[in-house]
Scaffold this active site. Structure first.
Site, mmCIF file in Angstrom:
data_model
loop_
_atom_site.group_PDB
_atom_site.id
_atom_site.type_symbol
_atom_site.label_atom_id
_atom_site.label_comp_id
_atom_site.label_asym_id
_atom_site.label_seq_id
_atom_site.Cartn_x
_atom_site.Cartn_y
_atom_site.Cartn_z
ATOM 1 C CG HIS A 35 -52.679 63.876 -3.183
ATOM 2 N ND1 HIS A 35 -53.521 63.100 -2.425
ATOM 3 C CD2 HIS A 35 -51.781 63.027 -3.744
ATOM 4 C CE1 HIS A 35 -53.163 61.824 -2.521
ATOM 5 N NE2 HIS A 35 -52.102 61.756 -3.301
ATOM 6 N NE ARG A 185 -51.480 51.397 0.814
ATOM 7 C CZ ARG A 185 -50.707 51.751 -0.204
ATOM 8 N NH1 ARG A 185 -50.130 52.934 -0.198
ATOM 9 N NH2 ARG A 185 -50.502 50.937 -1.224
#
Ligand code: PAF
Length: 256
Positions: A35, A185
């Site tokens: 990100h 995740r």
């Protein structure tokens, strides 16, 4: 860094800043270096960068996956401040879905392949929320990672099909030192699964064909969802973890 929790707050922030270009990074939080690299691209290209954090329930077809999705909001906001983000949009379900998800954006072909085959409705949830976020944030550019290559390609297609005024920018996959593609995740992997997980991308990259990759992954203990090569890019998805705490890993590599 402004925290924007309503449409009114978003609009008044937009009216108060006079910037020539706005970059947008939509996220579901649990931020990692992948990100941050999207944010770096946006900051390099645009005068202001807006990040959204929203765990979008309509794109989860497995309730356990949604329930276990990591939430690290305080740490996310700290990282976003350090990264020099101008504003963070933090909507909730009522704000984004006043229609209760009666209106949906569906792509009818590619969204049913690869990840869409085992996750019916997943990409309709993704495209619908991205359409809503683009309409609200109205960015000049929006940044998406190539790890979710199918998502990137479907969002690009949607923007073209609906004549939206946002340029969709794809950014390269960011990997851990051992080769595992960064993903929120990964936080849910057990220590044993985390040390085994890098074998996934290694096998995807080294196998001679898709069926050889499936065979090698299975004999390595992975539960394989799919492996498929399209236009010189091999896509794969595997499941790790347990039924109550499933961890789905996806990746793609250039081959041949
Ligand atoms: O890639 C993600 O994190 C999500 O699918 C997105 C684009 C933020 C939509 O919820």
């Amino acid at each position: 860094m402004k925290l924007l929790e309503s449409i009114e707050a978003l609009k008044s922030w937009q009216a108060s800043v006079s910037v020539s270009t706005t970059g947008f990074v939509p996220t579901m939080g649990a931020l990692h270096a992948g990100h941050l690299s999207l944010i770096e691209h946006s900051r390099a290209d645009c005068q202001a960068t807006v990040v959204s954090i929203y765990v979008n329930p309509t794109q989860f077809n497995n309730p356990n996956d949604l329930a276990n999705y990591p939430n690290t909001l305080e740490e996310d906001l700290r990282q976003l401040r350090v990264a020099g983000v101008d504003a963070v949009f933090l909507p909730d379900y009522n704000l984004l879905y006043p229609d209760g998800f009666r209106y949906q954006v569906e792509e009818t072909v590619f969204s049913h392949e690869l990840c869409g085959e085992q996750r019916p409705g997943h990409f309709t949830g993704v495209l619908t929320v991205v359409m809503k976020l683009l309409n609200l944030v109205k960015p000049d550019r929006a940044y998406f990672g190539e790890k979710d290559y199918q998502q990137l390609s479907l969002v690009r297609g949607m923007v073209e099909a609906f004549f939206l005024d946002t340029e969709i920018v794809g950014c390269p996959i960011v990997r851990e030192e051992d080769g595992l593609a960064m993903s929120s995740r990964n936080l849910n992997l057990t220590v044993a699964d985390r040390s085994h997980a890098p074998r996934f991308s290694r096998i995807l990259a080294s196998a001679c064909g898709d069926s050889e990759a499936v065979q090698q992954l299975q004999s390595d203990g992975f539960k394989v969802d799919y492996v498929r090569t399209i236009d010189g890019r091999r896509f794969g998805a595997v499941l790790m973890g347990s039924e109550e705490r499933p961890v789905r890993l996806i990746d793609n590599v250039r081959v041949g």
